[in-house]
Design a protein around this motif. Structure first.
Motif, PDB file in Angstrom:
ATOM      1  N   ILE A  61      -3.621  -7.820 -14.249  1.00 55.01           N
ATOM      2  CA  ILE A  61      -3.493  -6.958 -12.978  1.00 55.01           C
ATOM      3  C   ILE A  61      -3.811  -5.667 -13.359  1.00 55.01           C
ATOM      4  O   ILE A  61      -3.321  -4.897 -14.162  1.00 55.01           O
ATOM      5  CB  ILE A  61      -2.039  -7.063 -12.444  1.00 55.01           C
ATOM      6  CG1 ILE A  61      -1.434  -8.389 -12.163  1.00 55.01           C
ATOM      7  CG2 ILE A  61      -1.735  -6.065 -11.526  1.00 55.01           C
ATOM      8  CD1 ILE A  61       0.110  -8.494 -12.067  1.00 55.01           C
ATOM      9  N   ASP A  62      -4.883  -5.446 -12.385  1.00 52.00           N
ATOM     10  CA  ASP A  62      -5.468  -4.039 -12.830  1.00 52.00           C
ATOM     11  C   ASP A  62      -4.982  -3.005 -11.552  1.00 52.00           C
ATOM     12  O   ASP A  62      -5.437  -3.213 -10.407  1.00 52.00           O
ATOM     13  CB  ASP A  62      -6.967  -4.043 -12.609  1.00 52.00           C
ATOM     14  CG  ASP A  62      -7.463  -2.602 -12.909  1.00 52.00           C
ATOM     15  OD1 ASP A  62      -7.024  -1.593 -12.601  1.00 52.00           O
ATOM     16  OD2 ASP A  62      -8.955  -2.665 -13.391  1.00 52.00           O
ATOM     17  N   THR A  63      -3.918  -2.124 -11.780  1.00 55.35           N
ATOM     18  CA  THR A  63      -3.228  -1.587 -10.725  1.00 55.35           C
ATOM     19  C   THR A  63      -4.181  -0.346 -10.128  1.00 55.35           C
ATOM     20  O   THR A  63      -4.067  -0.039  -8.961  1.00 55.35           O
ATOM     21  CB  THR A  63      -1.877  -0.873 -11.068  1.00 55.35           C
ATOM     22  OG1 THR A  63      -2.035  -0.121 -12.392  1.00 55.35           O
ATOM     23  CG2 THR A  63      -0.854  -1.958 -11.452  1.00 55.35           C
ATOM     24  N   LYS A  66      -6.613  -2.055  -8.075  1.00 59.73           N
ATOM     25  CA  LYS A  66      -5.814  -3.166  -7.144  1.00 59.73           C
ATOM     26  C   LYS A  66      -6.482  -4.365  -7.270  1.00 59.73           C
ATOM     27  O   LYS A  66      -7.016  -5.021  -6.098  1.00 59.73           O
ATOM     28  CB  LYS A  66      -5.808  -2.445  -5.856  1.00 59.73           C
ATOM     29  CG  LYS A  66      -4.916  -1.373  -5.568  1.00 59.73           C
ATOM     30  CD  LYS A  66      -4.724  -0.672  -4.249  1.00 59.73           C
ATOM     31  CE  LYS A  66      -3.695   0.281  -4.192  1.00 59.73           C
ATOM     32  NZ  LYS A  66      -3.409   0.717  -2.891  1.00 59.73           N
ATOM     33  N   ALA A  76      -8.428  -8.995  -4.619  1.00 55.86           N
ATOM     34  CA  ALA A  76      -8.238  -7.570  -4.308  1.00 55.86           C
ATOM     35  C   ALA A  76      -6.870  -7.684  -3.397  1.00 55.86           C
ATOM     36  O   ALA A  76      -6.627  -8.583  -2.918  1.00 55.86           O
ATOM     37  CB  ALA A  76      -9.392  -7.113  -3.684  1.00 55.86           C
ATOM     38  N   TYR A  77      -5.975  -6.635  -3.419  1.00 55.88           N
ATOM     39  CA  TYR A  77      -5.027  -6.329  -2.795  1.00 55.88           C
ATOM     40  C   TYR A  77      -4.743  -4.971  -2.347  1.00 55.88           C
ATOM     41  O   TYR A  77      -5.441  -4.037  -2.947  1.00 55.88           O
ATOM     42  CB  TYR A  77      -3.662  -6.761  -3.521  1.00 55.88           C
ATOM     43  CG  TYR A  77      -3.318  -6.039  -4.675  1.00 55.88           C
ATOM     44  CD1 TYR A  77      -2.460  -5.127  -4.564  1.00 55.88           C
ATOM     45  CD2 TYR A  77      -3.984  -6.266  -5.916  1.00 55.88           C
ATOM     46  CE1 TYR A  77      -2.345  -4.208  -5.863  1.00 55.88           C
ATOM     47  CE2 TYR A  77      -3.616  -5.457  -7.050  1.00 55.88           C
ATOM     48  CZ  TYR A  77      -2.745  -4.382  -6.827  1.00 55.88           C
ATOM     49  OH  TYR A  77      -2.425  -3.778  -7.815  1.00 55.88           O
ATOM     50  N   ASP A  78      -3.845  -4.663  -1.192  1.00 55.21           N
ATOM     51  CA  ASP A  78      -3.815  -3.404  -0.784  1.00 55.21           C
ATOM     52  C   ASP A  78      -2.313  -3.183  -1.266  1.00 55.21           C
ATOM     53  O   ASP A  78      -1.950  -2.161  -1.701  1.00 55.21           O
ATOM     54  CB  ASP A  78      -3.837  -3.250   0.702  1.00 55.21           C
ATOM     55  CG  ASP A  78      -5.168  -3.476   1.224  1.00 55.21           C
ATOM     56  OD1 ASP A  78      -6.131  -2.538   0.756  1.00 55.21           O
ATOM     57  OD2 ASP A  78      -5.353  -4.145   2.401  1.00 55.21           O
ATOM     58  N   PHE A  79      -1.513  -4.161  -1.122  1.00 51.94           N
ATOM     59  CA  PHE A  79       0.091  -4.101  -1.507  1.00 51.94           C
ATOM     60  C   PHE A  79       0.144  -5.205  -2.440  1.00 51.94           C
ATOM     61  O   PHE A  79      -0.143  -6.368  -2.043  1.00 51.94           O
ATOM     62  CB  PHE A  79       1.107  -3.961  -0.524  1.00 51.94           C
ATOM     63  CG  PHE A  79       0.808  -2.798   0.506  1.00 51.94           C
ATOM     64  CD1 PHE A  79       1.408  -1.562   0.182  1.00 51.94           C
ATOM     65  CD2 PHE A  79      -0.045  -2.923   1.420  1.00 51.94           C
ATOM     66  CE1 PHE A  79       1.101  -0.512   1.041  1.00 51.94           C
ATOM     67  CE2 PHE A  79      -0.314  -1.874   2.620  1.00 51.94           C
ATOM     68  CZ  PHE A  79       0.414  -0.619   2.012  1.00 51.94           C
ATOM     69  N   LEU A  80       0.908  -5.076  -3.371  1.00 56.59           N
ATOM     70  CA  LEU A  80       1.310  -6.099  -4.365  1.00 56.59           C
ATOM     71  C   LEU A  80       2.700  -6.539  -4.638  1.00 56.59           C
ATOM     72  O   LEU A  80       3.404  -5.401  -4.902  1.00 56.59           O
ATOM     73  CB  LEU A  80       0.472  -5.758  -5.896  1.00 56.59           C
ATOM     74  CG  LEU A  80       0.787  -6.869  -6.955  1.00 56.59           C
ATOM     75  CD1 LEU A  80       0.143  -8.359  -6.297  1.00 56.59           C
ATOM     76  CD2 LEU A  80       0.176  -6.542  -8.419  1.00 56.59           C
TER      77      LEU A  80
END
Length: 98
Positions: A61-63, A66, A76-80
């Protein structure tokens, strides 16, 4: 329910394709239930809620970027939300815990 597919795209990433109700494992061990009785496939119920299901193993996970990397690719994500699952309190019983 509040978000709905028109407001959010939701993806569940899980290495297992089935949900298993962990508190019922003792019933399976004693023969009172079969594993099939305390399990169900995730794909159908999630699809009916318009939740995408990725049957994959998370490897990174690359915060900052994202991005969730899995055994298959990247998401890809906006919120995890990270839900690691059930945790037994084995230490509550002397001699049972690690």
């Amino acid at each position: 329910r509040s978000l709905g597919p028109e407001r959010a795209e939701i993806t569940l990433i899980a290495k297992d394709s089935e949900f298993r109700f962990v508190p019922s494992f003792p019933w399976v061990a004693t023969g009172r239930r079969r594993l099939e009785q305390i399990s169900f496939s995730l794909a159908g119920p999630l699809a009916s809620r318009q939740v995408r299901f990725a049957n994959e193993t998370v490897t990174h996970i690359d915060t900052a970027a994202k991005v969730v990397t899995t055994s298959v690719g990247e998401h890809a994500y906006d919120f995890l939300v990270i839900a690691t699952g059930h945790r037994s309190a084995n230490e509550a019983v002397p001699g049972l815990g690690p």
